[in-house]
Design a protein around this motif. Sequence first.
Motif, PDB file in Angstrom:
ATOM      1  N   GLU A 190       4.459  16.616  -0.105  1.00  0.00           N
ATOM      2  CA  GLU A 190       3.758  16.074  -1.275  1.00  0.00           C
ATOM      3  C   GLU A 190       3.858  17.083  -2.423  1.00  0.00           C
ATOM      4  OE1 GLU A 190      -0.286  15.057  -0.187  1.00  0.00           O
ATOM      5  OE2 GLU A 190       0.379  13.681   1.372  1.00  0.00           O
ATOM      6  N   THR A 194      -1.109   9.813   6.153  1.00  0.00           N
ATOM      7  CA  THR A 194       0.319  10.090   6.367  1.00  0.00           C
ATOM      8  C   THR A 194       0.486  10.922   7.639  1.00  0.00           C
ATOM      9  OG1 THR A 194       0.559  10.119   3.974  1.00  0.00           O
ATOM     10  CG2 THR A 194       2.405  10.966   5.239  1.00  0.00           C
ATOM     11  N   TYR A 253      -1.555  14.076   3.106  1.00  0.00           N
ATOM     12  CA  TYR A 253      -2.679  13.138   3.211  1.00  0.00           C
ATOM     13  C   TYR A 253      -2.925  12.788   4.682  1.00  0.00           C
ATOM     14  CZ  TYR A 253      -4.792   8.463   3.019  1.00  0.00           C
ATOM     15  OH  TYR A 253      -5.571   7.364   3.236  1.00  0.00           O
ATOM     16  N   THR A 275      -2.088   2.939  -5.630  1.00  0.00           N
ATOM     17  CA  THR A 275      -3.543   2.731  -5.588  1.00  0.00           C
ATOM     18  C   THR A 275      -4.250   3.807  -6.408  1.00  0.00           C
ATOM     19  OG1 THR A 275      -3.096   2.190  -3.261  1.00  0.00           O
ATOM     20  CG2 THR A 275      -5.397   2.283  -3.912  1.00  0.00           C
ATOM     21  N   ASN A 282      -2.710  16.371  -0.945  1.00  0.00           N
ATOM     22  CA  ASN A 282      -4.036  15.774  -0.848  1.00  0.00           C
ATOM     23  C   ASN A 282      -4.601  16.081   0.532  1.00  0.00           C
ATOM     24  OD1 ASN A 282      -6.295  14.186  -0.740  1.00  0.00           O
ATOM     25  ND2 ASN A 282      -5.209  12.232  -0.702  1.00  0.00           N
ATOM     26  N   SER A 332       1.450   6.372  -3.717  1.00  0.00           N
ATOM     27  CA  SER A 332       0.403   5.391  -3.502  1.00  0.00           C
ATOM     28  C   SER A 332       0.028   4.964  -4.915  1.00  0.00           C
ATOM     29  CB  SER A 332      -0.800   6.026  -2.795  1.00  0.00           C
ATOM     30  OG  SER A 332      -1.912   5.156  -2.952  1.00  0.00           O
ATOM     31  N   SER A 370       0.856  -1.191   0.000  1.00  0.00           N
ATOM     32  CA  SER A 370       0.000   0.000   0.000  1.00  0.00           C
ATOM     33  C   SER A 370       0.888   1.236   0.000  1.00  0.00           C
ATOM     34  CB  SER A 370      -0.901   0.034   1.242  1.00  0.00           C
ATOM     35  OG  SER A 370      -0.099   0.226   2.395  1.00  0.00           O
ATOM     36  N   GLY A 371       0.282   2.371  -0.247  1.00  0.00           N
ATOM     37  CA  GLY A 371       1.021   3.630  -0.181  1.00  0.00           C
ATOM     38  C   GLY A 371       1.486   3.901   1.241  1.00  0.00           C
ATOM     39  N   GLN A 372       0.648   3.557   2.203  1.00  0.00           N
ATOM     40  CA  GLN A 372       1.021   3.757   3.602  1.00  0.00           C
ATOM     41  C   GLN A 372       2.303   3.000   3.936  1.00  0.00           C
ATOM     42  OE1 GLN A 372      -0.698   6.539   4.348  1.00  0.00           O
ATOM     43  NE2 GLN A 372      -0.650   5.754   6.420  1.00  0.00           N
ATOM     44  N   THR A 408       2.210  11.204  -5.578  1.00  0.00           N
ATOM     45  CA  THR A 408       1.008  10.469  -5.979  1.00  0.00           C
ATOM     46  C   THR A 408       0.085  11.297  -6.881  1.00  0.00           C
ATOM     47  OG1 THR A 408       1.052   9.198  -3.932  1.00  0.00           O
ATOM     48  CG2 THR A 408      -1.047   9.293  -5.071  1.00  0.00           C
ATOM     49  N   PHE A 409      -0.201  12.536  -6.496  1.00  0.00           N
ATOM     50  CA  PHE A 409      -1.203  13.315  -7.235  1.00  0.00           C
ATOM     51  C   PHE A 409      -0.664  13.847  -8.561  1.00  0.00           C
ATOM     52  CE2 PHE A 409      -5.058  14.732  -4.544  1.00  0.00           C
ATOM     53  CZ  PHE A 409      -5.242  13.439  -4.100  1.00  0.00           C
ATOM     54  N   ASP A 444       6.171  12.697  -1.793  1.00  0.00           N
ATOM     55  CA  ASP A 444       5.041  11.876  -2.237  1.00  0.00           C
ATOM     56  C   ASP A 444       4.509  12.514  -3.516  1.00  0.00           C
ATOM     57  OD1 ASP A 444       2.463  10.879  -2.678  1.00  0.00           O
ATOM     58  OD2 ASP A 444       2.136  10.460  -0.554  1.00  0.00           O
ATOM     59  N   GLY A 491      -1.562  -0.376  -3.487  1.00  0.00           N
ATOM     60  CA  GLY A 491      -0.123  -0.579  -3.596  1.00  0.00           C
ATOM     61  C   GLY A 491       0.629   0.713  -3.368  1.00  0.00           C
TER      62      GLY A 491
HETATM   63  C1  PLP Z   1      -1.031  11.398  -1.410  1.00  0.00           C
HETATM   64  C2  PLP Z   1      -1.246  10.056  -0.793  1.00  0.00           C
HETATM   65  N1  PLP Z   1      -0.209   9.399  -0.257  1.00  0.00           N
HETATM   66  C3  PLP Z   1      -0.345   8.188   0.321  1.00  0.00           C
HETATM   67  C4  PLP Z   1      -1.580   7.579   0.409  1.00  0.00           C
HETATM   68  C5  PLP Z   1      -1.700   6.241   1.070  1.00  0.00           C
HETATM   69  O1  PLP Z   1      -1.842   5.270   0.088  1.00  0.00           O
HETATM   70  P1  PLP Z   1      -2.648   3.898   0.274  1.00  0.00           P
HETATM   71  O2  PLP Z   1      -4.085   4.249   0.444  1.00  0.00           O
HETATM   72  O3  PLP Z   1      -2.350   3.162  -0.991  1.00  0.00           O
HETATM   73  O4  PLP Z   1      -2.107   3.221   1.467  1.00  0.00           O
HETATM   74  C6  PLP Z   1      -2.693   8.219  -0.157  1.00  0.00           C
HETATM   75  C7  PLP Z   1      -4.016   7.595  -0.077  1.00  0.00           C
HETATM   76  O5  PLP Z   1      -5.013   8.195  -0.391  1.00  0.00           O
HETATM   77  C8  PLP Z   1      -2.519   9.487  -0.762  1.00  0.00           C
HETATM   78  O6  PLP Z   1      -3.544  10.147  -1.309  1.00  0.00           O
END
Ligand code: PLP
Length: 423
Positions: free
Chosen positions: A150, A109, A106, A203, A154, A201, A80-82, A181-182, A179, A214
């Motif tokens: 980030e 986090t 997030y 995911t 988020n 993340s 997971s992202g976590q 992700t976005f 991070d 993931g």
């Molecule tokens: C920016 C960001 N980082 C990390 C995560 C955590 O990821 P995950 O939900 O895959 O554990 C999220 C989840 O929404 C996220 O938006």
Amino acid sequence: MEFETKCLHAGYTPGNGEPRVLPITQSTTYTYDSTEEIGKLFDLEKSGYFYTRLANPTTGAVEEKLAALEKGVGALCTASGQAATFYAILNILESGDHFISSSYIYGGTFNLFAHTLRKMGIEVTFVDQNASLEELKKAAKPNTKAIFAETIANPALHVLDIEKFAQLAKALDVPFLIDNTFATPYYCNPVDFGADIVIHSTTKYLDGHAVQTGGVIIDGGKFNWNNGKFPQLSEPDETYHGLVYTEAFGAAAYITKARVQLMRDLGATPSPQNSFLLNLGIETLAVRMERHFQNALAVAEFLTEQAAVKKVTYPGLKQDKNYEMAQKYVPNGLCGVISFEIAAGKEVAAKWLDSLQMVSLEVHVADIRTCALHPASSTHRQLNDEELAQAGISPGLVRLSCGIENVNDIIADLKQAFEQLEG
Ligand SMILES: Cc1ncc(COP(=O)(O)O)c(C=O)c1O
């Protein structure tokens, strides 16, 4: 290879007569002809697969692809992202250490940093990422070992001044973890602006279809771990007969340690099936992101015209306070996530969300299907009012993740929900 091509071809090149599509190696284990060979794998003298918790051919191909997309020297996929964020920190910090994080992060986090890591003896100081470099330096302590933020926060959607954070990290001689992700690697490669470690993340947009959870850690490979602050990397690891990661693995020391030590001991490994699904998502990342961006920009413009809406946050809008920063770091486009504030507050925001028909209410973003969420009552509900304000979240805030449907259908649904507020 250009980015779009890497999305399809990096990490897996089939040989003559082999499957065209990356196969799922759904096997926990691998056989060898001699005990000597297995011994060499265990001593990290030879690379190869011996147990899927540590490495798997399907996951490995995706890791190679993600490292290529983020211009890194190596990557480690997690369940997971976590798990990715947790491992990225734990790989270099231990009890008694401190790190600096932007407060615009997030909610999960935030919980990890403010509560779970703190219980483990790792202390965090949250900072306003818009403060000056001089102000930010005041958060540093002698035991500061990392900087975290980030790219696009988020759910506040603030765009980070990545170079300023990279300068802060450089001044403190510690790595800058980001991070991404976005933004996704399609719109931003933080290593180009001085970030050392990139986290996702997967995911979210990398998968895009909401079919797997993931995470991934990508090592930019440029940080000098031999500066006396990171004995975990520069001094012998007794669990590998005194191996020193920086000596044995050079630029890939950080990511190798994360795999062979943290993944070995903590085990948040993705399943090969999920890596396969993630790979399918990544193959179309470039085309999906363009549509997410086009749709979100049109929807954000529509929202600015609604009487019930007090404020729209989307860094693609010229009037957005992050527009200039977005032009610098994500000039070609942004994520599909918009946040906006329903002026009348929490209950009216909830009523509007409950009136949506095609757009679904989901604890998710970055899906190809448009979805919406009320952060104050969901992802960020553990935060008190002060923490919510610090994270840039108000009671009427709605997070809308624009999918890749025809934008007219998205706008029609939002419009009918606004009409119901009037009735
Ligand atoms: C920016 C960001 N980082 C990390 C995560 C955590 O990821 P995950 O939900 O895959 O554990 C999220 C989840 O929404 C996220 O938006």
